[in-house]
Design an enzyme around this catalytic site. Structure first.
Site, PDB file in Angstrom:
ATOM      1  CE  LYS A 204     -10.432   7.839  -8.091  1.00 59.00           C
ATOM      2  NZ  LYS A 204      -9.092   7.622  -8.607  1.00 59.00           N
ATOM      3  NE  ARG A 244      -4.981  11.049  -4.226  1.00 57.30           N
ATOM      4  CZ  ARG A 244      -6.240  11.488  -4.282  1.00 57.30           C
ATOM      5  NH1 ARG A 244      -7.244  10.639  -4.409  1.00 57.30           N
ATOM      6  NH2 ARG A 244      -6.490  12.780  -4.217  1.00 57.30           N
TER       7      ARG A 244
HETATM    8  N1  PMM Z   1      -7.602  10.174  -7.921  1.00 57.70           N
HETATM    9  C1  PMM Z   1      -8.063  11.405  -7.637  1.00 57.70           C
HETATM   10  C2  PMM Z   1      -7.173  12.461  -7.397  1.00 57.70           C
HETATM   11  N2  PMM Z   1      -5.838  12.261  -7.399  1.00 57.70           N
HETATM   12  N3  PMM Z   1      -4.003  10.813  -7.705  1.00 57.70           N
HETATM   13  C3  PMM Z   1      -3.528   9.606  -8.017  1.00 57.70           C
HETATM   14  N4  PMM Z   1      -2.188   9.396  -8.069  1.00 57.70           N
HETATM   15  N5  PMM Z   1      -4.353   8.543  -8.288  1.00 57.70           N
HETATM   16  C4  PMM Z   1      -5.709   8.679  -8.266  1.00 57.70           C
HETATM   17  O1  PMM Z   1      -6.407   7.682  -8.546  1.00 57.70           O
HETATM   18  C5  PMM Z   1      -6.260   9.955  -7.959  1.00 57.70           C
HETATM   19  C6  PMM Z   1      -5.356  11.018  -7.683  1.00 57.70           C
HETATM   20  C7  PMM Z   1      -9.543  11.656  -7.626  1.00 57.70           C
HETATM   21  O2  PMM Z   1     -10.101  11.482  -6.381  1.00 57.70           O
HETATM   22  P1  PMM Z   1     -10.510  12.691  -5.364  1.00 57.70           P
HETATM   23  O3  PMM Z   1     -11.002  13.835  -6.212  1.00 57.70           O
HETATM   24  O4  PMM Z   1     -11.552  12.139  -4.496  1.00 57.70           O
HETATM   25  O5  PMM Z   1      -9.304  13.038  -4.569  1.00 57.70           O
END
Ligand code: PMM
Length: 284
Positions: A204, A244
Site C-alpha cells: 500500500k 492479506r
Molecule cells: N485491501 C484491498 C482490497 N481488499 N480486503 C480487506 N479485507 N482488507 C484490505 O485491506 C483490502 C481488501 C486493496 O488492495 P488490492 O487492490 O491490492 O487488492
C-alpha cells in the site's frame, strides 16, 4: 491470505491476472507458496477507482472461484456486491470479504445472515473515488474501534452470527499514512471488540512513501514486498488472525517465525509473569 486480483487496474498488480486462466494459475502458485486462503476479487479499490458493472465483476471472478475450489483451495470472495458474494458462495467460496463491511450494498448483510457465511467486515467510510476526502479522525484508532463496534451491532441486529465475523481496520481506505501507522502500532486496542482481525497492508501507499527515493518519488508497488513482510511481522505479533498479501512466500515465512517465537515465549518462565511471581514468592 493470498490475493488474486482479476482486475485490469489494481494499483499493485493491475492487469497481470486479468484473464480467468491467468487468475487461476496465479492462485495455484500462491497455494504452493503457502497461502492458507485465496482472496479472489474483480473490482479494484485503488484510490480513485471507477466501479465495474455487476455483470463484468461476475464474469471476472466466477470462473476463477470455481476452478480454485475444484483444486481444493479455500477461497474468499472480495466483493461489495451481494449478488457477486451469493454466486461465489454457490460456486464454493467459503468466506465473504467486503471492504465496505456491508455498507455499500443493502442486500449484503441479509445475505450473510441468511447463509451464515463467514464475513470480513472492514472499516470503510465511502467508495474509492472519494475516500481520500474522508480521512479525518480525532484519534484514528479510537474512531475505527468505535465505527467497527457500530458495524458489529448493526450486523447482530440484522441476525448475523457474530462468531462468524472477522474485523479489519482497513489500512489505506480513507486513511493517510499516519493513520495506517497508528493502527498498526495500536492494533491491540481493537481486541476489545472480541473478534479475530484481518489486516491488509500489502504494497500500500504508506509503504511506498516510507521507502521513497532521494527524489521523493514513492517506491513502486512491486518493490514493496520486503516492507510488506516486515509489516506482516507486526500484524502477527499483535495476534491478528490473518494478513492479506500479494507476495505470499515472505509473509508465510514471517508468520511462522512469529508463531514459533510466541509459542517459545509462552513457555518461558521469564515472560510467564505468574510463574515468575510464584518463583520469587510475590503475590500478584
Ligand atoms: N485491501 C484491498 C482490497 N481488499 N480486503 C480487506 N479485507 N482488507 C484490505 O485491506 C483490502 C481488501 C486493496 O488492495 P488490492 O487492490 O491490492 O487488492
Amino acid at each position: 491470505m493470498g490475493v488474486v486480483n482479476v482486475t485490469p487496474d489494481s494499483f499493485s498488480d493491475g492487469g497481470r491476472w486479468f484473464e480467468p486462466a491467468a487468475g487461476t494459475a496465479h492462485g495455484r502458485e500462491l497455494l504452493a507458496q503457502g497461502a492458507d486462503l485465496l482472496d479472489v476479487g474483480g473490482e479494484s479499490t485503488r484510490p480513485g477507482a471507477v466501479r465495474p458493472p455487476l455483470e463484468e465483476e461476475l464474469r471476472r471472478v466466477l470462473p476463477v472461484v470455481r476452478d480454485l475450489v475444484a483444486e481444493g483451495a479455500l477461497v474468499s470472495i472480495d466483493t461489495m456486491r451481494a449478488e457477486v458474494a451469493e454466486q461465489a458462495l454457490h460456486a464454493g467460496a467459503v468466506l465473504v470479504n467486503d471492504v465496505s463491511g456491508g455498507l455499500a450494498d443493502p442486500a449484503m448483510v441479509p445475505l450473510v445472515a441468511r447463509t451464515g457465511a463467514p464475513f470480513v467486515a472492514m472499516h470503510w467510510r465511502g467508495q474509492s473515488d472519494h475516500m481520500d476526502d474522508l480521512a479525518t479522525y480525532d484519534d484514528v484508532v479510537t474512531d475505527v474501534r468505535v465505527e467497527l463496534g457500530a458495524r458489529l451491532r448493526a450486523l447482530a441486529d440484522a441476525g448475523v452470527d457474530l462468531s462468524r465475523v472477522v474485523l479489519d481496520p482497513g489500512l489505506g481506505f480513507a486513511k493517510r499514512a499516519e493513520h495506517n501507522w497508528a493502527l498498526l502500532a495500536r492494533l491491540d486496542e481493537l481486541a476489545v471488540l472480541h473478534r479475530p482481525l484481518l489486516v491488509g497492508p500489502s504494497r500500500k501507499r504508506f509503504l511506498g512513501s516510507l521507502l521513497a527515493g532521494p527524489d521523493g518519488a514513492p517506491r513502486p508497488p512491486q518493490e514493496r514486498d520486503d516492507a510488506t513482510a516486515a509489516t506482516s511481522v507486526l500484524v502477527a505479533l499483535a495476534g491478528a488472525w490473518c494478513v492479506r498479501v500479494h507476495d505470499v512466500p515472505a509473509t508465510a515465512d514471517a508468520v511462522r517465525v512469529v508463531a514459533a517465537a510466541l509459542a517459545a515465549g509462552e513457555r518461558h518462565p521469564v515472560t510467564d509473569l505468574d510463574a515468575l511471581a510464584a518463583h520469587h514468592g510475590v503475590t500478584r
